[in-house]
Design an enzyme around this catalytic site. Structure first.
Site, PDB file in Angstrom:
ATOM      1  N   GLU A 112       0.959  -1.056   0.115  1.00 28.88           N
ATOM      2  CA  GLU A 112       0.064   0.259  -0.077  1.00 28.88           C
ATOM      3  C   GLU A 112       0.499   1.399  -0.194  1.00 28.88           C
ATOM      4  OE1 GLU A 112      -2.795  -0.237   3.348  1.00 28.88           O
ATOM      5  OE2 GLU A 112      -2.889   2.472   3.170  1.00 28.88           O
ATOM      6  N   GLU A 117      -2.451  11.421   3.435  1.00 29.61           N
ATOM      7  CA  GLU A 117      -4.044  10.783   4.189  1.00 29.61           C
ATOM      8  C   GLU A 117      -3.263  12.211   5.279  1.00 29.61           C
ATOM      9  OE1 GLU A 117      -2.658   6.965   5.850  1.00 29.61           O
ATOM     10  OE2 GLU A 117      -4.166   6.418   5.415  1.00 29.61           O
TER      11      GLU A 117
END
Length: 770
Positions: A112, A117
């Protein structure tokens, strides 16, 4: 090389998949991701993802999660997006990527890459992270970028990664703030395969915490664009489409559907380059196209079908032909009781098995990539010879055109195969892997998709857990039985064409568990209506009520019941005593059991014998069958191994297709296996208890199950068995002679698939002769 500027009036369904669900997503999130325009839409030249406070899907918040999975995935380059994030405690916007092999190898093995974020309680800070084996979740390798003033939600910012072999770099507004190389990771580097992009706004969860009274809804994340660039040389920038090597730099050949094509496979001398299939009406036949690139890498390799047209101009349906890329699973160990000569190859290595959702792949030099071509012939198809072309392209560039010819014989297979088949499956695993709430509408929709897939692969019987029946104990000590969930389950599967209800075990081995322990009734819980405490309903009361319900519904003749799994010589007498109790309580329910014992006379109607024990004690079983007292089946699990046919990942596919042939050869009327989808949480086949592939034969896909080479080989075997049943009715002696060519005994069959395929062709020919 790819971009979306969001300049249209609606989200481009050719680029984005709207992912839905509200199961917490492994992070205790509070939102339900919907496919509504209220949560994701195009407006003012931007993509708008809107998080709302509202009740939907048993959740108190809604939002959207968009991904390019199955539509676009890239290996290396610059991935960037211009985004204005939302603000507020409990908000969690993200621009990130997952390896496109996640459905095969699981997370975090697929890798990932979190490009950006933010959690609402940190308005000036964004995070860039990688997650992989040994460094996932809270242990992800991460770094942050902070603003000196203001908040990221105030205006748009450009978030990007530049991803090369051996390095990933993170940027905010073209300022580099983090570089990760393999040396920086506490685990393996898993960033050398394609990744797809995800955009979402989560609400709540372990990391951001939940919204509070300061959080204002709705909140929006606005995305001006998403772009993927290919690097030119060492300096970056945008490149045009990859140059495709000349045709002599690409090997393309064909083979039958039973070859386990490994990554290092080379084209055989005089390798075929066309596909010719022979099929009855009502069956599916398959072959493989194999690609090997000699140098460079090819992007966006895909297969286009022209469809099939007969010599008389009849055209088959557009869904008659499909081609799916074959994926690979990494095995670190082999099936533990099998010599090397019975394996595809010794582990560790990559073994072909899952069929992928992705329509296109990157194929690089030195790697061989197969695709499984399946042709499904409808029962109403006119007999004749049909022609078509399968075109292999890299982007728009033609690599090869493979001619496809299918001869449809005037033979029609019945809708219900003569072999009765069950593969046990877990409804809970379906909910978990697809990230939906158990028994929600989304879960029932998935269950229907799995039911349809099982029926399409020859399954006739469906597992029905007795836990679907909810029992309440009343103050007067009577019991109330709630069949609402049970009835909905049964009606669903009967409506999809199944014929038999397989009621699961009422007994178990005593605890602490040991293989040789005696059997006892399994506790059957009942909830006190007065106190809410849990008590137990007696076996006889439970089974008596169940039988009455099945009679009232008209289902009792379709139902069979398991007593307790796998009695053996050491505990068979306790099993038989329990079976007699079961029969006394519900005499109209036929009993079925997987057994490893030679004598169950009078206490069992359907004897499901482990394959090697069927081989060992066959004469006794056959005598009882001929006497009319039993129905004879067989089963496999992680055993038997060695020379016996079985459906393990490291076994030649021939062994899987032979399972229904073994049923024919040994006059068994059914086959059972315990593992359709008993998936480990991360889908790692090495985590099965005993042998890779024992516990599952399908994979979770986008909207239902994804097939595998083994599942397709088993379907072919069921269709072979049905074809031979028709032949034996016409010419029993000839069919039996041919059958014994393929399966002389359970362990001495020819290992060359050509023998089976030639005998199958003879069956088709014999059924069409006058």
């Amino acid at each position: 090389m790819w971009h979306d500027e969001f300049d249209g009036t609606a989200l481009d369904a050719g680029k984005w998949v709207r992912e839905t669900g509200g199961g917490g997503w492994g992070n205790a999130e509070l939102e339900f991701y919907s496919d509504r325009t209220e949560n994701a839409r195009i407006a003012g030249g931007n993509l708008i993802i809107e998080a709302r406070r509202e009740t939907f899907g048993n959740r108190d918040y809604t939002s959207a999660r968009l991904k390019t999975q199955g539509l676009g995935a890239w290996r290396y380059g610059r991935m960037e997006a211009r985004i204005q994030i939302p603000r507020g405690q409990g908000l969690w916007p993200a621009f990130w990527m997952l390896g496109d092999n996640c459905a095969t190898v699981g997370w975090p093995a697929c890798g990932e890459i979190d490009v950006m974020e933010n959690i609402g309680k940190e308005p000036r800070r964004v995070h860039g992270t990688v997650h992989g084996p040994g460094y996932s979740g809270a242990q992800g390798v991460t770094s942050t970028y902070g603003l000196s003033a203001g908040a990221f939600a105030d205006t748009f910012h450009v978030f990007a990664v530049e991803w090369d072999p051996g390095a990933i770099r993170w940027y905010v507004d073209d300022t580099l703030y983090k570089t990760v190389t393999p040396h920086d990771l506490p685990g393996p580097w898993v960033y050398d395969h394609p990744f797809f992009i995800i955009l979402n706004v989560a609400v709540g969860g372990h990391w951001p915490g939940n919204p509070d009274t300061t959080t204002v809804f709705p909140q929006t994340m606005q995305v001006d664009y998403v772009r993927v660039y290919r690097k030119i040389g060492g300096g970056g920038g945008v490149a045009g489409p990859a140059k495709v090597p000349p045709q002599d730099a690409v090997d393309v050949w064909t083979t039958h559907g039973l070859e386990n094509v490994l990554h290092d496979a080379l084209p055989p001398i005089h390798a075929p380059t066309t596909i010719r299939l022979a099929a009855a009406r009502g069956e599916t036949e398959s072959a493989q196209i194999v690609v090997r690139v000699r140098r460079a890498c090819l992007d966006s390799v895909h297969i286009e079908s022209s469809g099939l047209v007969s010599n008389r101009g009849r055209r088959l349906g557009t869904d008659a032909v499909r081609a799916d890329w074959v994926g690979y699973v990494r095995l670190t160990r082999n099936s533990d009781s099998t010599p090397a000569g019975e394996l595809v190859r010794r582990a560790p290595d990559d073994f072909p098995d899952p069929l992928l959702d992705e329509a296109s792949l990157i194929v690089c030099a030195g790697s061989t990539q197969p695709a499984l071509v399946r042709v499904t012939i409808a029962r109403e198809t006119p007999p004749g010879v049909y022609h078509g072309t399968l075109t292999l392209r890299a982007g728009a560039m033609l690599l090869r055109a493979v001619q496809l010819t299918v001869e449809v014989y005037p033979v029609t297979l019945p809708r219900i195969p003569s072999l009765r088949v069950t593969n046990w499956f877990s409804s809970r695993a379906i909910a978990r892997q697809h990230r939906v709430e158990e028994w929600s509408d989304s879960h029932w929709k998935l269950l229907q998709a799995y039911a349809d897939d099982m029926r399409a692969h020859g399954q006739t019987m469906f597992q029905t857990d007795l836990e679907l029946i909810r029992v309440t104990r009343e103050p007067n000590s009577s019991y109330m039985f709630d069949y609402g969930l049970f009835d909905r389950w049964v009606r669903l599967f009967l409506s999809r064409g199944f014929s038999d209800i397989e009621l699961m075990h009422v007994g178990r081995r005593t605890t602490p568990w040991a293989w040789t322990n005696p059997f006892e009734p399994a506790p059957r819980p009942a909830t006190s209506s007065a106190t809410g405490d849990t008590t137990e309903v007696p076996l006889e009361a439970f089974l008596g009520n169940l039988q009455r319900h099945l009679v009232a519904r008209g289902w009792v003749e379709h139902a069979v019941l398991h007593v307790a799994d796998e009695p053996i010589l050491e505990n068979v007498e306790s099993w038989r005593a329990l079976s007699r109790r079961v029969h006394a309580a519900a005499p109209r329910l036929r009993r079925i059991e997987a057994i490893q014992a030679p004598d169950m006379d009078g206490d069992l109607e359907i004897w499901v014998v482990e394959e090697s024990y069927l081989d060992r004690w066959y004469d006794g079983y056959r005598a009882r069958q001929l006497a009319g007292g039993i129905e004879l089946w067989f089963y496999t699990s992680w055993l038997p191994q060695g020379a016996y046919p079985n459906r393990l990942i490291d076994y030649p596919l021939l062994k899987t297709r032979l399972l229904p042939w073994v049923a024919m050869r040994y006059d068994a009327s059914g086959f059972l296996h315990w593992g359709l989808n008993q998936w480990p949480s991360d889908l790692d086949p090495n985590k099965g208890l005993f042998a890779p592939g024992d516990d599952f034969i399908v994979y979770p896909g986008r909207d239902g199950p994804r097939s595998s080479l083994r599942w397709e080989a088993f379907r072919d075997g069921v269709e072979d068995q049905t074809l031979f049943t028709l032949w034996r009715r016409r010419d029993p002696a000839a069919a039996l002679r041919a059958l014994r060519e393929v399966v002389p005994t359970m362990t001495t069959y020819p290992r060359d698939p050509a023998v089976l395929l030639a005998v199958r062709q003879r069956a088709l020919t014999a059924l069409t002769s006058k």
